[in-house]
Design a protein around this motif. Structure first.
Motif: not given
Ligand code: MF3
Ligand code: CO
Length: 250
Positions: A81-97
């Motif tokens: 995770p990084n505060k400068h990495r901003i999600l944009r429309e069209g992205d896919i994001v995998s969350l692992d916890a």
């Protein structure tokens, strides 16, 4: 290699660890939208996990610096995770916890769409989830580990996707990673025979393109070598006398 069989008491604790993690994923799915940072997801995730009285198992695991792995687009797993990495429309994001509840672990991952995504990306996410459900058809007493692995690979490759070889699923319980390894691709050997009381993290990692992955210089982030999109879907499951129990799904 020694595969632990959980007692009824341990299974109850793992059920609770799984239920809590399922809720964490549901809540995280709701905050996703264009404009938030991957760090925002980690902050919310850690707050949720601690709010349930659990410990985020990834935090400081082998030096991993966050509670949630957030992997965007061609990132396969372990995105930091990084505060400068901003999600944009069209992205896919995998969350692992992962969470620890009274000494017992659960581990789960989901891949989400940010806003409107391409039909191809949508299919990748859906098929990766379906790979898990193909695999657990064989997560039953009497089958062998390789029955799960082979089923996942066959399903993914039917769509022309690349099955990641360099990372695998695993046993889970008192530790985040226990025996056995659970590959998402066929092995030469049948592997162990599955028995009631075994708890496994089954986690297909599927690339739209080739299977090859590379590690970034941050020592953690795994990306596809060809730059293609990648999706991840994982649950902690329990082998029973009958149908498998998916502990990290509500
Ligand atoms: N969920 C991952 C796994 O199944 C663990 C993440 S590694 C960590 O192995 F370092 F981030 F914890
Ligand atoms: Co895992």
């Amino acid at each position: 290699m020694s595969v632990s069989i959980k007692s009824e008491r341990e299974i109850e604790l793992m059920r609770e660890a799984g239920r809590i993690l399922a809720q964490v994923h549901e809540e995280l799915g709701r905050i996703l939208k264009p404009g938030i940072s991957t760090m925002d997801i980690d902050r919310t995730g850690e707050r949720l996990i601690r709010g349930f009285g659990c410990i985020p198992s990834f935090k400081n695991y082998n030096g991993y610096p966050a509670s949630i792995c957030v992997s965007v687009n061609d990132e396969v797993v372990h995105g930091i995770p990084n505060k400068h990495r901003i999600l944009r429309e069209g992205d896919i994001v995998s969350l692992d916890a992962g969470v620890i509840y009274n000494g017992y672990h659960s581990d789960a991952a989901r891949t989400h769409a940010i806003g409107k995504i391409s039909p191809e990306a949508q299919q990748l996410i859906q098929v990766t989830r379906e790979c898990f459900f193909e695999g657990i058809k064989y997560a039953k007493k009497g089958y062998h580990l390789n029955d799960i692995s082979s089923a996942i690979q066959a399903y993914a490759e039917h769509f022309g996707y690349g099955v990641v070889r360099d990372l695998v699923g695993h046993g889970v319980g008192k530790a985040l990673h226990e025996d056995p390894e659970v590959p998402n691709f066929a092995q030469k050997r049948k592997g162990i025979r599955l028995c009631p009381g075994m708890t496994l993290a089954i986690e297909p990692m599927i690339n739209m393109g080739r299977a090859d992955v590379v590690w970034l210089n941050d020592d953690w982030t795994v990306v596809t070598d060809d730059g293609s999109l990648s999706a991840h879907y994982e649950n902690t499951i329990l082998i029973t006398e009958g149908e498998p129990e998916i502990l990290s799904l509500l």
